[in-house]
Every structure is written in C-alpha cells, then in structure tokens.
Design a protein around this motif. Structure first.
Motif, mmCIF file in Angstrom:
data_model
loop_
_atom_site.group_PDB
_atom_site.id
_atom_site.type_symbol
_atom_site.label_atom_id
_atom_site.label_comp_id
_atom_site.label_asym_id
_atom_site.label_seq_id
_atom_site.Cartn_x
_atom_site.Cartn_y
_atom_site.Cartn_z
ATOM 1 N N LYS A 169 0.849 -1.183 0.000
ATOM 2 C CA LYS A 169 0.000 0.000 0.000
ATOM 3 C C LYS A 169 0.887 1.237 0.000
ATOM 4 C CE LYS A 169 -2.226 0.793 3.835
ATOM 5 N NZ LYS A 169 -3.246 0.677 4.922
ATOM 6 N N PHE A 170 0.506 2.212 -0.801
ATOM 7 C CA PHE A 170 1.258 3.467 -0.759
ATOM 8 C C PHE A 170 0.296 4.642 -0.711
ATOM 9 C CE2 PHE A 170 0.984 2.260 -5.267
ATOM 10 C CZ PHE A 170 0.484 3.410 -5.866
ATOM 11 N N THR A 171 0.705 5.664 0.015
ATOM 12 C CA THR A 171 -0.065 6.897 0.155
ATOM 13 C C THR A 171 0.747 8.037 -0.432
ATOM 14 O OG1 THR A 171 -1.198 6.109 2.136
ATOM 15 C CG2 THR A 171 -1.151 8.489 1.779
ATOM 16 N N MET A 172 0.131 8.755 -1.342
ATOM 17 C CA MET A 172 0.848 9.802 -2.059
ATOM 18 C C MET A 172 1.192 10.971 -1.138
ATOM 19 S SD MET A 172 1.121 8.519 -5.051
ATOM 20 C CE MET A 172 1.699 9.948 -5.976
ATOM 21 N N PRO A 173 2.339 11.609 -1.368
ATOM 22 C CA PRO A 173 2.747 12.747 -0.541
ATOM 23 C C PRO A 173 2.092 14.048 -1.021
ATOM 24 C CG PRO A 173 4.432 12.286 -2.179
ATOM 25 C CD PRO A 173 3.369 11.229 -2.355
ATOM 26 N N ASN A 174 2.065 15.028 -0.136
ATOM 27 C CA ASN A 174 1.670 16.405 -0.471
ATOM 28 C C ASN A 174 0.294 16.482 -1.136
ATOM 29 O OD1 ASN A 174 2.034 19.192 -0.536
ATOM 30 N ND2 ASN A 174 3.026 19.162 -2.548
ATOM 31 N N LEU A 175 -0.651 15.708 -0.612
ATOM 32 C CA LEU A 175 -2.008 15.772 -1.153
ATOM 33 C C LEU A 175 -2.655 17.097 -0.765
ATOM 34 C CD1 LEU A 175 -3.316 12.155 -0.380
ATOM 35 C CD2 LEU A 175 -2.629 13.078 -2.604
ATOM 36 N N GLN A 176 -3.274 17.740 -1.717
ATOM 37 C CA GLN A 176 -3.995 18.984 -1.470
ATOM 38 C C GLN A 176 -5.047 19.165 -2.556
ATOM 39 O OE1 GLN A 176 -1.429 22.598 -2.825
ATOM 40 N NE2 GLN A 176 0.045 21.112 -1.985
ATOM 41 N N ALA A 177 -6.046 19.972 -2.237
ATOM 42 C CA ALA A 177 -7.127 20.201 -3.193
ATOM 43 C C ALA A 177 -6.552 20.738 -4.501
ATOM 44 C CB ALA A 177 -8.141 21.174 -2.610
ATOM 45 N N GLY A 178 -6.968 20.133 -5.599
ATOM 46 C CA GLY A 178 -6.519 20.567 -6.916
ATOM 47 C C GLY A 178 -5.323 19.810 -7.450
ATOM 48 N N CYS A 179 -4.691 18.986 -6.636
ATOM 49 C CA CYS A 179 -3.489 18.283 -7.089
ATOM 50 C C CYS A 179 -3.837 17.160 -8.059
ATOM 51 C CB CYS A 179 -2.697 17.740 -5.899
ATOM 52 S SG CYS A 179 -3.473 16.327 -5.080
ATOM 53 N N ILE A 180 -2.817 16.657 -8.718
ATOM 54 C CA ILE A 180 -2.931 15.485 -9.586
ATOM 55 C C ILE A 180 -1.897 14.475 -9.134
ATOM 56 C CG2 ILE A 180 -2.489 14.620 -11.930
ATOM 57 C CD1 ILE A 180 -3.757 17.155 -13.003
ATOM 58 N N ILE A 181 -2.296 13.208 -9.086
ATOM 59 C CA ILE A 181 -1.346 12.154 -8.740
ATOM 60 C C ILE A 181 -1.188 11.219 -9.930
ATOM 61 C CG2 ILE A 181 -1.876 12.273 -6.281
ATOM 62 C CD1 ILE A 181 -3.513 9.727 -6.596
ATOM 63 N N GLU A 182 -0.002 10.682 -10.059
ATOM 64 C CA GLU A 182 0.299 9.675 -11.079
ATOM 65 C C GLU A 182 1.058 8.546 -10.414
ATOM 66 O OE1 GLU A 182 0.954 11.195 -15.596
ATOM 67 O OE2 GLU A 182 2.578 11.611 -14.211
ATOM 68 N N PHE A 183 0.782 7.338 -10.839
ATOM 69 C CA PHE A 183 1.597 6.218 -10.387
ATOM 70 C C PHE A 183 1.613 5.144 -11.460
ATOM 71 C CE2 PHE A 183 -2.658 5.585 -8.540
ATOM 72 C CZ PHE A 183 -2.993 4.335 -9.019
ATOM 73 N N LYS A 184 2.684 4.376 -11.445
ATOM 74 C CA LYS A 184 2.791 3.227 -12.332
ATOM 75 C C LYS A 184 3.638 2.166 -11.653
ATOM 76 C CE LYS A 184 6.713 4.896 -15.122
ATOM 77 N NZ LYS A 184 7.188 5.140 -16.508
ATOM 78 N N TYR A 185 3.383 0.915 -12.008
ATOM 79 C CA TYR A 185 4.146 -0.197 -11.460
ATOM 80 C C TYR A 185 3.880 -1.435 -12.300
ATOM 81 C CZ TYR A 185 -0.341 -1.427 -9.297
ATOM 82 O OH TYR A 185 -1.665 -1.733 -9.088
ATOM 83 N N LYS A 186 4.667 -2.482 -12.036
ATOM 84 C CA LYS A 186 4.472 -3.780 -12.690
ATOM 85 C C LYS A 186 4.222 -4.833 -11.617
ATOM 86 C CE LYS A 186 7.443 -2.958 -16.736
ATOM 87 N NZ LYS A 186 8.623 -3.463 -17.493
ATOM 88 N N LEU A 187 3.246 -5.684 -11.889
ATOM 89 C CA LEU A 187 2.974 -6.829 -11.024
ATOM 90 C C LEU A 187 3.266 -8.090 -11.830
ATOM 91 C CD1 LEU A 187 1.832 -8.015 -8.364
ATOM 92 C CD2 LEU A 187 -0.427 -7.931 -9.428
ATOM 93 N N VAL A 188 4.262 -8.841 -11.388
ATOM 94 C CA VAL A 188 4.669 -10.064 -12.086
ATOM 95 C C VAL A 188 4.155 -11.262 -11.300
ATOM 96 C CG1 VAL A 188 6.605 -11.399 -12.983
ATOM 97 C CG2 VAL A 188 6.714 -8.892 -12.956
ATOM 98 N N SER A 189 3.432 -12.154 -11.985
ATOM 99 C CA SER A 189 2.770 -13.255 -11.300
ATOM 100 C C SER A 189 3.007 -14.567 -12.026
ATOM 101 C CB SER A 189 1.262 -12.982 -11.229
ATOM 102 O OG SER A 189 0.571 -14.100 -10.711
ATOM 103 N N PRO A 190 3.269 -15.644 -11.267
ATOM 104 C CA PRO A 190 3.359 -16.972 -11.891
ATOM 105 C C PRO A 190 1.992 -17.624 -12.044
ATOM 106 C CG PRO A 190 3.871 -17.144 -9.565
ATOM 107 C CD PRO A 190 3.616 -15.679 -9.830
ATOM 108 N N PHE A 191 0.940 -16.961 -11.549
ATOM 109 C CA PHE A 191 -0.406 -17.533 -11.556
ATOM 110 C C PHE A 191 -1.152 -17.051 -12.790
ATOM 111 C CE2 PHE A 191 0.877 -16.692 -7.120
ATOM 112 C CZ PHE A 191 1.115 -18.011 -6.744
#
Length: 677
Positions: free
Chosen positions: A139-161
């Motif tokens: 779990k991650f919580t974005m820093p410096n959250l404030q009204a009007g802000c924009i957040i971006e995130f990306k990641y890869k999840l690698v699974s053998p299933f």
C-alpha cells in the motif's frame, strides 16, 4: 443536439485530445481545473487509466503474467484524498510461487506560483502488510495531497499464476475520463471473458503471428522436445528451438464513463460497475494433451471437488467416528441427526476468521485442535453428515463483498457451507458461526445462489436467499401522565435474521451495556428496566421487554394534545431519495414488522381526530402495508403491519417502492388529536 450538450461534447473532446497522458506530462491546465466537466459534485476523477497485461515465456521461469498499471487522478477537494492511497493485493502461493511488484513510481503534482511542482513518493510512504497466509498487500499513500493536485503512479505486477486476470474496472464511484486496457496471451492459453455492469463497452479481439525462441536439452534419439506450462523438459544436448504461434490480444477503450455512486440497499455496488475479467478456460501446449480449466459450471465444479483440499477432505471418517456415533445415539429422525451433528460441530470448532473454499489445516488436524477456516469446519460438517447416512454436500458460494459469479469460474467463489437434503429440501448450514441455525445464514452469505457439488461431479444451483420472513412483533402499552409525558411498556420478539442481528448486538453484554445499546439505537427515550430473553437460544425468538419514559412525545397546542403513536419506532424518513434507480434494491432477506399499540386516554380528554385506515399492496405481491386504528372504551388501538415478500426489488418497481416508503413515513408519523371534554 441541444446547444449545451453540444458545447460539453466539444469541451470534453478538446480536453481529451489535448491531454498528454505520458507519465510526467501533467499540464498547468489540468491542475487549474476546479471541478469535473460532467460531474461537478465529484471529489476526484480518473483522468487516465492504462492496464497492459501480457503472458510471456522465459527459460528459467516458464510462463509468467505481467500486468503494467498506470493511472493519473485529479483530486478536487479534501474528500477526494482517499484516492491518494492505493492498495495492491499480492498473492502468496507458497515456496517460490508468489507475485512480485517492481518499477513502482509515483508523483504528486501541485501548482505553485503558476508552475508545476513535483513531489515524489518516498519509501516512508510505502507499506507492506500481511493479511493472511495467502495474501499480502503493498500500500502506498501519495505525498503532499492537497485540493486541486494530480497524482500519477505506475508499477508492474509479475505473477506466476495464470488462471485469472484480476478484475479490470471500467467504472468507479468517481468519473473515469479515459481508459486503455490491453491483454495479450499465446494461443496455448485460452481465456474466456466475463463482462459485467450497466455501462456498455466494446472489446476488440485480434491475433497475429509470433515466435517463441528457447533453448532445450534434447535426446538425439527423440524426434522432438516438448513445451509445458512451467518449464521446458530437459534433454541430453542443447539446441535452439523456435515455435511459431498465434498471439491473441484484447483491447478495450472507454471514455467519459460516469460515476457509479453507491445507494441505500445496494448490496455490493461493484456487482453493477462495468468491469471485465479474463479467466483461463483451457490449455493446449505443443505435444501435450488438451486440459480444461473452466468452461462450464460442471467443469468448474469437478475441478474444485477433485482437489485434495476439497473433495479429498471428505474421504476420511475414522478420526471422528466414535464421537459422531455418540452424538447421534438415540436420534429417531434424519432432521434430529442433522441438527445434533450441526450443533456438535458448531460448539466444538472455532473459526479462525479466514474464509476459503479449500481446507487450510485439513479437517483431521482442524478437528484435533478445534480451529480452522470456513472450509476446514464446513467440510468437516459435510463429512460427518454423510457418515450419519444423510445426503449432504458442500455448497460453494461468493460472499456479498466478493460479488456474484455470473459466469463459470473457480475464482468467483470464496466460501463454502454445508447443505443436507431433508424432505426434498436442501437445508443450509454454516458451522463457523455460533449464533447461526439451520437455514439461517449470516447476511454476508446471502448472495444470490451457491453451487452444490456432489461426489460424482454433478452440481446445481441452490438459492441462498431466505424463504421465511425475518419477523418482528412489537406491542406498546402507553399512558399519558399528568405532566403530559408518556410512560410505556414495550415487548418485542424477533425471529430469523432479525433475531440473528440482535444476538450479535447483545450477546455477552452486561445488563447496563445492553440498556445503553438500546438507548443509543432509540434516541429520545429513557429506559427504566430491560430484560432480554433467549440471546443464547438460537432456535427461540429473541425477546425484549422494557419500560421507558418519553418527555417530549406529546405536543400541547391550544389545549389539544397531539401524539404520534409509534414514538421511537416510527420510520422518520424515506431512504429512497433518487429520482431513478438503475440497479436492484437489495434488502438481503424478506421481512415483516407487526405493531400493536394501545394508548390509554388521559382523564378529561376525548379523541378529536384519528389518522385514516390504509391498506396498500405493492405490485406483484412484493409487499403490503396495513394501518388500522380504532377508538374503544377509553383506548386508542393501532394495528400496523408492513412486509416485503422479496429480498430483491428490481428497478422497474423502484418508483412503487419509493411511494410505498413515503406512505409508511407519513402514516407512522401521523398524529392522534385529543381535546378536553
């Protein structure tokens, strides 16, 4: 086209085409946006969602599933800050079989003095939690959250299933401006799509030629090497090999998807959100036999039952045989046998709070320790019922928070109970809850149908919805004191899921704690004494007896007294406020409430006016409301009954239901008028 609609269309089209959705390319214009163009009440909006899932092959790891996630979210106000926290479930299969997250990158963008300022996610904003032995979360919580802000995130999840691609949501409870979803798999793994939701979307399917290069060890005397799902079979000498195959791909693009907002009595609103999942239907590797995974409900049922941790748990009865023989000794009917065994398992076994369709400890070890997950306990119950000669089978189901399995799927089920056939009826039993009874399940389990699976591999749907009403019978005896307060004695009985609810709320509490709980539920009354009966007797109605005083229950205007006879029990407002409803109303179970209210007239007063009698039936016998009032021998008596005969009300009857509740609110708050003689 209306001018306003045309303007909005061009506005949104211009914004969408003008935006650059590459990571880091957040614009000043996006940050300046103060509200969503189509939903001014939205606390946040998903500007762009991208998910690319692909199955690849490597020499060391075999086939793996990689899912690449990228999102850009606009947060308009503080209420939207919850979208600044993202949770990623990570399945742990044991040994080296576990999922892995990598390449996580996340940034919060704010506007300061007309310039875009970036605040990057640091390690102190990332948390890992162990939820149970099968799942962890990152779990991650974005820093410096404030009204009007924009957040971006990306990641890869690698699974053998490879059996299931997690549900891809195409609708949220905030607007979704644009989503680009792609899924790729080689021809050897064939997936079936499961769509759901009320918002339509189109899936583009295609295929193209591709090549897979790998190195194998081959026996010079063998004509070929084989490719399997997990690794290449090793041979004596090394050769480079190439396999030609078809790559199947699926693409979904949606724009301007409105928010799916939760409403009262919605069950799990996710059942109605637009989404898609891909589940492995069968495999056909080169030079290997065709293997069905999921294609029909019968195939799903057989696959589950054949598991050692499911059907395999029902084969051994020696470890409990003597105990069960003692439990059923002297039983004269099948029903008595079933009840005795059910109560025995309930009392002996303790649920460890984990759910699942597969045994965790195994029924034998769980029986020794007295602790297990839902499968350990309820498969044990099935096994004991069978040992006693009863027609018992496991019933797999999906809990309400897990959604409804609309299509043949193994992953759509997450819990199991027992079913025993008595007099041509399947009686449902869940031995994990001490307060349960036969055919009385916890509300979280009342989710459409379960799938009963027999030993021979056949299966059928079994309704989980209660057929009997949850029943409340309440009697109030009211007197009006000289100082115009109300003194009342109340007696209520509750059966079915009503009784189950009261047992949850009051079991184990002291008299004082129970009194405070009741006063908190019914504000405005001061309880003098309270007696609760049958809290531990699950086959008897829960009974509440209490007396109370209400100081503000009567209005005196111009020498006349105005009293609403339902007092603290009146329904104060209509819960159905929306103009329309696109998904069903879900009450979980049918219910019936009956009230008899006796009001002793104070000396020197007579009845001036009474509310009118009323009887109203909902369409298709879905419900009834009866309100009858009379004035006889110095007493006013009110008899009221309201019932809903179906736990599910479809959208076509929503307006009727809304009016039904308007009538209930009106009649229960109507006043009797008393005047002086």
């Amino acid at each position: 086209m209306h001018k306003t609609t045309l303007f909005l269309f061009f506005l949104i089209t211009t914004v969408n085409f003008g935006q650059d959705f590459r990571f880091g390319k957040v614009s000043v214009e996006e940050l300046k946006e103060e509200s969503h163009a189509l939903d001014s009440d939205a606390d946040a909006a998903i500007l762009f969602r991208e998910q690319y899932s692909h199955i690849d092959y490597s020499q060391n790891n075999g086939f793996t599933l990689t899912t690449e996630i990228y999102e850009r979210i606009k947060i308009y106000n503080a209420e939207g800050f919850e979208w600044g926290t993202h949770v990623i479930p990570i399945y742990q299969g044991g040994g080296d079989n576990e999922e892995d997250i990598n390449s996580l990158k996340a940034v919060t963008y704010t506007l300061e003095n007309g310039k875009v300022v970036e605040t990057k996610l640091q390690n102190d904003g990332i948390f890992k939690e162990v939820r149970n032995k099968f799942y962890n979360v990152e779990k991650f919580t974005m820093p410096n959250l404030q009204a009007g802000c924009i957040i971006e995130f990306k990641y890869k999840l690698v699974s053998p299933f490879l059996s299931n691609i997690d549900e891809i949501r195409l609708q949220e409870d905030i607007p979704l401006n644009k989503a680009d979803i792609r899924f790729y798999s080689p021809e050897w793994l064939v997936y079936q799509m499961h769509r759901k939701g009320l918002q339509p979307f189109k899936v583009e399917e295609s295929s193209k030629a591709a090549k897979l290069n790998y190195v194998v060890r081959v026996d010079r005397n063998a004509g070929f090497a084989t490719l399997s799902g997990s690794q290449l079979q090793k041979r004596n000498t090394t050769q480079n090999q190439t396999i030609d195959y078809q790559a199947n791909s699926y693409s979904i693009n949606v724009e301007n998807v409105p928010a799916m907002k939760d409403e009262v009595f919605s069950s799990n609103i996710d059942n109605y959100r637009s989404a898609i999942t891909f589940e492995l239907a069968y495999t056909k590797y080169p030079n290997e036999p065709f293997e069905t995974i999921t294609s029909t409900w019968e195939a799903v049922s057989k696959t589950i039952y054949d598991s050692e941790n499911f059907g395999g748990q029902l084969k051994n009865d020696r470890f409990y045989a003597d105990d069960v023989d003692a439990v059923i000794s002297g039983s004269t009917t099948s029903e008595e046998k079933a009840t005795r065994i059910y109560e025995f398992v309930k009392q002996k076994m303790n649920w460890n709070k984990y759910i699942g369709i597969y045994a965790d400890e195994g029924v034998k070890d769980a029986y020794k320790t007295g602790v297990g997950n839902t499968a350990d306990i309820n498969l044990l119950l099935v096994s004991m019922l069978r040992y006693a000669g009863l027609d018992a089978n496991p019933i797999i189901l999906s809990t309400r928070d897990n959604g409804i399995p609309l299509f043949p799927t193994r992953n759509g089920f997450n819990d199991v109970i027992a079913g025993v056939k008595l007099d041509e009826n399947v009686i449902l039993m869940d031995a994990t809850h001490k307060m349960g009874a036969a055919n009385l399940l916890e509300e979280k389990l009342l989710n459409w149908n379960g799938r009963l699976i027999r030993e021979d591999g056949t299966s059928e749907w079994v309704s989980l919805n209660p057929t009997k009403h949850a029943l409340e019978n309440t009697m109030l005896n009211l007197e009006i004191t000289e100082d115009l307060a109300i003194s009342c004695r109340a007696r209520s009985q509750y059966t079915g899921n009503y009784g189950l609810s009261y047992r949850r709320n009051y079991s184990g509490k002291s008299d004082q704690e129970s009194l405070e709980t009741l006063e908190e539920r019914y504000s405005g009354i001061e309880i003098n004494e309270l007696e609760i009966k049958n809290i531990e007797e699950v086959y008897e109605p829960v009974e509440l007896n209490y007396s109370f005083e209400m100081l503000d229950g009567i209005e005196e205007i111009g020498g006349k007294l105005y009293i609403s006879p339902f007092l603290h029990l009146a329904t104060q407002e209509n819960p159905f406020k929306s103009e329309e409803r696109k998904h069903p109303v879900d009450f979980m179970y049918p219910w019936k409430d009956r009230f008899i209210i006796n009001i002793k007239l104070p000396q020197g007063y007579v009845v001036e006016s009474l509310p009118q009698n009323e009887i109203v039936n909902l369409a298709e016998d879905l419900g009834v409301f009866k309100y009858l009032i009379s004035n006889t021998n110095g007493y006013v008596q009110v008899s009221c009954e309201m019932a809903l005969n179906s736990s599910i009300i479809t959208p076509q009857y929503y307006q009727d239901l809304k009016k039904f509740y308007e009538l209930i609110v009106s009649k229960q708050n109507n006043k009797i008028v008393l005047s002086k003689v």
